[in-house]
Scaffold this motif. Structure first.
Motif, PDB file in Angstrom:
ATOM      1  N   GLU A  63       0.812  -1.219   0.000  1.00 32.24           N
ATOM      2  CA  GLU A  63       0.000   0.000   0.000  1.00 32.24           C
ATOM      3  C   GLU A  63       0.846   1.269   0.000  1.00 32.24           C
ATOM      4  N   THR A 101      -2.604   5.166  -2.943  1.00 31.62           N
ATOM      5  CA  THR A 101      -3.895   5.278  -3.643  1.00 31.62           C
ATOM      6  C   THR A 101      -4.792   4.123  -3.222  1.00 31.62           C
ATOM      7  N   ASN A 103      -5.574   1.157   0.381  1.00 30.32           N
ATOM      8  CA  ASN A 103      -6.229   0.953   1.669  1.00 30.32           C
ATOM      9  C   ASN A 103      -5.397   1.592   2.781  1.00 30.32           C
ATOM     10  N   THR A 104      -5.975   2.582   3.464  1.00 30.74           N
ATOM     11  CA  THR A 104      -5.214   3.334   4.463  1.00 30.74           C
ATOM     12  C   THR A 104      -4.992   2.544   5.747  1.00 30.74           C
ATOM     13  N   ILE A 153      -2.844  10.735   0.821  1.00 31.32           N
ATOM     14  CA  ILE A 153      -3.874   9.803   0.363  1.00 31.32           C
ATOM     15  C   ILE A 153      -4.542  10.366  -0.876  1.00 31.32           C
ATOM     16  N   TYR A 154      -4.425   9.641  -1.992  1.00 31.80           N
ATOM     17  CA  TYR A 154      -5.172  10.027  -3.186  1.00 31.80           C
ATOM     18  C   TYR A 154      -6.414   9.154  -3.280  1.00 31.80           C
ATOM     19  N   SER A 155      -7.588   9.797  -3.345  1.00 29.79           N
ATOM     20  CA  SER A 155      -8.850   9.057  -3.462  1.00 29.79           C
ATOM     21  C   SER A 155      -9.928   9.997  -3.961  1.00 29.79           C
ATOM     22  N   ASN A 156     -10.793   9.475  -4.834  1.00 30.86           N
ATOM     23  CA  ASN A 156     -11.956  10.248  -5.287  1.00 30.86           C
ATOM     24  C   ASN A 156     -13.230   9.823  -4.565  1.00 30.86           C
ATOM     25  N   GLU A 157     -13.068   8.936  -3.612  1.00 25.42           N
ATOM     26  CA  GLU A 157     -14.224   8.463  -2.858  1.00 25.42           C
ATOM     27  C   GLU A 157     -14.227   9.105  -1.481  1.00 25.42           C
ATOM     28  N   ASP A 161     -10.842   8.351   6.344  1.00 31.90           N
ATOM     29  CA  ASP A 161      -9.478   7.904   6.043  1.00 31.90           C
ATOM     30  C   ASP A 161      -8.592   7.918   7.280  1.00 31.90           C
ATOM     31  N   LYS A 180      -4.898  14.853   2.102  1.00 31.81           N
ATOM     32  CA  LYS A 180      -5.862  14.172   1.229  1.00 31.81           C
ATOM     33  C   LYS A 180      -5.974  14.925  -0.095  1.00 31.81           C
ATOM     34  N   ASP A 182      -7.712  14.695  -4.181  1.00 33.63           N
ATOM     35  CA  ASP A 182      -8.618  14.052  -5.135  1.00 33.63           C
ATOM     36  C   ASP A 182      -8.342  14.657  -6.500  1.00 33.63           C
TER      37      ASP A 182
END
Length: 637
Positions: A63, A101, A103-104, A153-157, A161, A180, A182
């Motif tokens: 990860e 990108t 699972n944190t 943390i890269y995430s579009n959801e 986190d 964070k 996005d």
């Protein structure tokens, strides 16, 4: 229909020849490239090795998708960088960035595992090597404080986190932050990296210096609050917009005495800051006033880097900056000769190491033009990017066609000074050490072009998997072997035979012949490394990249002799002093790095006291393990 970010992503895949990789792997690489480019703009465009190092692909730490470490705001690309920085700054402040990108929760467990087992984990990747060294006991003794851990943390959801690190883990860090991002934040980062940025600042006092002159643009002197400056030079993640300092002749000087004084003033006498500090200079494409606000297009802070960095550090350390005011000179001009004059003039008023001005010297401008006017048959054109991102607007020029000053000096030290063991070092220590031997005004441009040609095209061969992947970290040694096996020993850079040598070598490599030569060099390197381990022992299989002893062994295997060739090299430097010895013959010392060189009338019968302070050329001879200068000749004062 594609949006802006999709187009940038597609261009990134094309620029770096990543078409064979999965879209997921390319996207991780793209996010790493964009986020980490903020720390040293333009660096990843001309240092693909560093980008490879940052993009983590580890089964054990699945990860962790990106890792980058800063010591006193400087990127660590080699363990040697740690020593160079601490030699300058004495104390170090470490920031550790890990990007994911995925699972944190798993990432948190993997980071704890990494730090608790750092001594025993197999370090088969460069980022682990650097992390292990910078967190070793001897280096920890020189830390200013515990490291700062930044998890990106890269995430579009949406969603939570957050994670729970153990108390023991928390105690190992002075801060643990979560950043964070996005797609929207990534889009802002792309614009910031390309300096497509429009800043706004509000001022408390104003003096109009120049206005209405087309050749100069607009110029103002203003007084603004520290809070306004922080807003101008940080992005939405709270990170410093380092590309605002691209045209500053020197980077942050770390924890120097001057910077400590700046911090002390910010903490103890914030209301006196504008009286004690010289202020900053901002140059931009255009600057216009709207009431009490200034609108700045693509601003560059060209003087005051130390001031800005210390204000930023104070802000990050929660120092109260409410009473701090800064004097700023703002110039809006599109004329490069105007901005270059401002850069040099503003910085000349302070003590700036001459190395910082190196790439704006005429020699480098001539070199830039030479690259633009030449091309080797069968290969794409190459460019010398002497200023960060100077070719960024030309989408026809790909990253693999551009060499930076850092890449160029490392290549020259490897190929023409025969010190491949020094090539991993930062460019400024290299320039300081070899300033008498490189970038001399009388040098031909051709050897520099040859060095860049080999550097870029050998790198392409490794990236296209046409050379053994396991040897990619020895790229500089492979380049040296290509040159020595195909061209033989090169004349001195000041020799009138150097162009003939370079032309002959380039002619032998044109029309795609470099690949065959590189494969031969790889095979030779493997053979030499096996002999080295057999002769020295298994424990010597590591650390050969920066070993002068291994370099000597390699040259012996190529030429069958350990003879030093320094006497064939011509050096230049200034005579420090001349005196009489007890036999009434003259002797003296010439300024030289790392140790000054002794010279004597016995070797140089024309010398006298008038040599003091004069620039001379000379050769170095060795006897009994000692060095002395011979054939010393005046070059003028």
């Amino acid at each position: 229909m594609q949006d802006f970010l999709d187009v940038k992503f597609d261009q990134f895949i094309e620029d770096y020849n990543l078409g064979e990789n999965s879209e997921e792997a390319n996207w991780k690489r793209f996010v790493n490239y964009q986020f980490y480019s903020q720390f040293q703009p333009g660096r990843l465009d001309t240092d693909a090795d560093l980008l490879d190092q940052i993009c983590v692909e580890s089964s054990e730490f699945s990860e962790v998708h990106g890792a980058l470490f800063l010591l006193n705001d400087q990127i660590l690309s080699e363990p040697q960088d740690v020593d160079d920085i601490l030699q300058r700054d004495q104390k170090g402040l470490l920031e550790l960035y890990f990007l994911t990108t995925g699972n944190t929760e798993i990432l948190a467990r993997q980071l704890e595992k990494l730090f608790y087992n750092l001594d025993v984990i197999e370090k088969d990747e460069k980022w682990m090597d650097i992390l292990h060294y910078v967190m070793s006991r001897n280096i920890m003794l020189r830390w200013k404080d515990n490291p700062k851990l930044r998890v990106v943390i890269y995430s579009n959801e949406g969603g939570n986190d957050e994670w729970n690190f153990s108390d023991q883990f928390h105690n190992c860090f002075s801060e643990i932050d979560c950043i964070k991002i996005d797609k929207r934040r990534l889009r802002e980062t792309v614009n910031s990296n390309e300096n497509s940025y429009r800043g706004e600042i509000e001022c408390n006092a104003l003096l109009n210096i120049v206005g209405g002159k087309e050749e100069l643009g607009n110029a103002f002197v203003i007084c603004m609050s520290a809070r306004e400056l922080i807003g101008l030079m940080t992005n939405s993640d709270g990170l410093l917009r380092r590309n605002m300092f691209d045209d500053n002749v020197r980077d942050s000087q770390g924890q120097s005495a001057v910077n400590q004084e700046i911090l002390a003033t910010l903490r103890e006498h914030p209301d006196r800051f504008a009286l004690y500090n010289n202020g900053i200079t901002i140059v931009c494409k255009s600057a216009r006033q709207e009431n009490r606000k200034f609108i700045l297009e693509n601003p560059q802070i060209v003087n005051g880097c130390q001031t800005c960095n210390m204000i930023y550090h104070a802000y990050r350390d929660n120092v109260n900056l409410d009473g701090v005011q800064i004097i700023a000179k703002i110039v809006g001009s599109n004329k490069e000769d105007v901005t270059q004059g401002i850069i040099r003039g503003a910085n000349r008023q302070n003590i700036v190491y001459e190395e910082a001005f190196e790439t704006i010297r005429g020699f480098h401008k001539n070199l830039e033009r030479y690259f633009e006017n030449n091309q080797v048959s069968g290969y794409q054109k190459i460019y010398y990017e002497r200023r960060s991102r100077q070719y960024a607007d030309n989408i026809q020029i790909k990253p693999q066609q551009k060499i930076s000053f850092c890449g160029l000096i490392r290549s020259m030290v490897t190929l023409f000074l025969n010190h491949v063991e020094d090539s991993p070092r930062h460019e400024y220590p290299l320039l300081k050490k070899y300033k008498d031997n490189l970038f001399v005004d009388t040098h031909s441009c051709l050897p520099y072009y040859l060095a860049a040609f080999l550097y870029l095209n050998v790198d392409i061969l490794f990236r296209e998997k046409k050379l053994p992947k396991e040897l990619s970290s020895f790229k500089m040694h492979i380049m040296l072997l290509i040159k020595e096996m195909k061209g033989g020993l090169s004349p001195d850079l000041g020799s009138d035979r150097i162009d003939q040598y370079c032309e002959r070598l380039l002619a032998s490599l044109k029309d795609g012949k470099l690949k065959e030569c590189a494969l031969e060099a790889c095979e030779k390197f493997r053979e030499i490394r096996i002999k080295w381990i057999r002769a020295k022992g298994v424990q010597y299989q590591f650390g050969i990249k920066d070993s002068a002893e291994f370099r000597n062994f390699l040259m012996k295997e190529v030429y069958g002799t350990l003879e030093e060739h320094n006497a064939e090299k011509i050096y230049t430097g200034y005579v420090m002093n001349v005196d009489l010895d007890r036999n009434h013959t003259f002797f003296g010392f010439i300024e030289h790095m790392p140790d000054n060189v002794f010279f004597h009338e016995f070797d140089n019968p024309d010398m006298d006291r008038t040599y003091i302070g004069k620039r001379v050329s000379y050769r170095i001879a060795r006897s009994g393990g000692k060095e002395r200068a011979i054939d010393v000749r005046l070059m003028g004062s």
